[in-house]
Design an enzyme around this catalytic site. Structure first.
Site, mmCIF file in Angstrom:
data_model
loop_
_atom_site.group_PDB
_atom_site.id
_atom_site.type_symbol
_atom_site.label_atom_id
_atom_site.label_comp_id
_atom_site.label_asym_id
_atom_site.label_seq_id
_atom_site.Cartn_x
_atom_site.Cartn_y
_atom_site.Cartn_z
ATOM 1 N N ALA A 138 28.615 43.326 28.014
ATOM 2 C CA ALA A 138 28.021 42.161 28.832
ATOM 3 C C ALA A 138 26.739 42.223 29.314
ATOM 4 C CB ALA A 138 29.000 41.277 29.640
ATOM 5 N N LYS A 139 25.953 41.265 29.458
ATOM 6 C CA LYS A 139 24.622 41.358 30.323
ATOM 7 C C LYS A 139 24.587 40.033 31.277
ATOM 8 C CE LYS A 139 21.569 44.684 31.052
ATOM 9 N NZ LYS A 139 22.209 46.164 31.313
#
Length: 452
Positions: A138-139
């Site tokens: 994720a980011k």
């Protein structure tokens, strides 16, 4: 014995670049390139295509593996100190949840975009899988310059961002961490905002927070220590000595400065070049890293530091040295820079610092330049973030020695796995490392199946 076997391999370079980005990745009326249009995402897709071709992944599976599971964009209005209202744009991308919750940092930077965040989430997926962590990638990020905000304004943006993300994150769904432009204080605001919403303390919702509220010892230094450890392993593999080597660090932030400090004072490496967003410096006699760190603490940047002569960022990257460490933004080593590199080891402390066009050149120079690819080289941060999450869930905390020892053990396993794959299949290090990560994600998705 390892080095003789390793260098006896001959890479099949042309096999990795047979055609432009495969259209089979993007079937449908609305292509990912339209949704995530950004050079970083295009680069991440091209890297995946190369590995998917190498692994013979069926075209029908590629889009499912490549495309993010979930992407959020949020609007963040805050009251400024002068009484006006300013609106910021925030993003969060969760690439896949096949192996467990997603994990990834949140960056505050003027160039943050949905496409960049999507690319970073994809790289995080391969990174976590390569290290054997039970995470998908994720980011997140907010498009802003943190230096332009007061502490109160930064807190307002941080809390508003987490508030907007509460429906989509959780200790078993998506765990945030720090990235460029954020740090322990922002993570503390994130944790507090989420905890107030839940009605009790939830330290496991973020990593990289202060030790006083459930952070782990050694998290801040983890990425830089990991980069330094892998450089030491490259020294061993190439039969080089640290005290007879030189290094250049492009990006003298948290990762680059910790790496430089470790190499200089643990291994005797002479640091002959450093640079940040404002200035690049060269001193063939060696730069005093402690003095440089003290200057940054007092001045906020390397500007005005008297320990080296100013040079251009391009000159910094192409200095003759034993180790080059790009530890800033992505896409800094281009097809124009790659032929001019004069390093023996390229240790990618940043995410995506080398473009696919530059990779073609580096693959041809594989006997000259030993590449430690980003998904391995900078994995120390997410590995110790995983340790922090585990400690928070158990309410049982480890010593710094335990944290560092466990970090190095995981990095050692991933490093050896990459080398074995590279020499057995006669492929570049990046392809070897990504292949291991992609294979594990493919296997997890295959085992879980597709919901009817």
């Amino acid at each position: 014995m390892l080095i003789e076997i390793f260098f006896s391999a001959r890479l099949k370079i042309s096999a990795f670049f047979p055609r432009p980005l495969s259209a089979s990745l993007f079937k449908g009326t609305l292509t990912p390139m339209e949704i995530y249009k950004d050079p970083a995402f295009e680069m991440a897709c091209e890297q995946f295509r190369i590995v998917a071709d190498h692994l013979n992944i069926d075209d029908s599976l590629r889009q499912r593996i490549l495309m993010p599971k979930r992407a959020m964009t949020v609007t963040l209005p805050i009251h400024k100190d002068d009484g006006s209202t300013q609106v910021f744009q925030g993003y969060r991308v969760q690439h896949h949840l096949a192996l467990g919750p997603t994990k990834g940092g949140t960056r505050f930077h003027p160039n943050v975009s949905l496409g960049e965040v999507a690319a970073l989430s994809m790289w995080m997926s391969w990174k976590c899988a390569l290290a054997g962590l039970p995470y998908g990638g994720a980011k997140g990020g907010v498009t802003l310059d943190p230096a332009s905000l007061s502490s109160r304004e930064l807190e307002a943006v941080s809390r508003r961002y987490m508030q907007e993300m509460i429906p989509f994150v959780g200790a078993r769904t998506d765990i945030m961490g720090p990235d460029m432009g954020t740090g322990e204080q922002v993570m503390a605001w994130f944790m507090d905002t989420y905890s107030v919403h839940m009605g009790y303390a939830v330290p496991e919702i973020v990593t990289g927070k202060p030790v006083s509220i459930g952070g782990t010892i050694g998290r801040r230094e983890a990425t830089g220590r990991g980069v330094a450890y892998l450089i030491e392993r490259a020294f061993d593999t190439l039969r080089m000595r640290g005290d007879q080597s030189t290094a250049v660090v492009q990006g003298f932030g948290n990762v680059g400065s910790v790496t430089a400090d470790w190499l200089a004072h643990h291994d005797g490496v002479k640091i002959i070049g450093i640079g940040d967003a404002f200035v690049s410096l060269h001193n063939p006699k060696g730069i005093d890293i402690l003095a440089a760190l003290d200057h940054i603490r007092r001045r906020g940047s390397l500007t005005g530091f008297p320990g080296g002569d100013p040079i251009s960022p391009e000159q910094l990257l192409t200095l003759k040295c034993d180790v080059l460490i790009p530890a800033a933004l992505e896409r800094v080593i281009t097809a124009e820079i790659a032929p001019r590199l004069q390093c023996r080891i390229l240790a990618e402390g940043a995410n995506g610092p080398t473009t696919p066009d530059a990779d073609q050149i580096l693959f041809q120079r594989w006997e000259e330049i030993f590449v430690i690819p980003d998904i391995l080289c900078n994995a120390g941060g997410v590995i110790v973030s995983y340790f922090e999450w585990v400690q928070d869930l158990q309410n049982f905390f480890w010593s710094e020695t335990e944290v560092t020892d466990r970090l190095f053990r995981i990095l050692e396993g991933a490093f050896i796995g990459m080398l074995k794959r590279a020499r057995a299949q006669k492929i570049p290090h990046r392809i070897a490392a990504m292949s291991i990560g992609v294979e594990r994600v493919v296997a997890a998705k295959a085992s879980r199946g597709l919901f009817p």
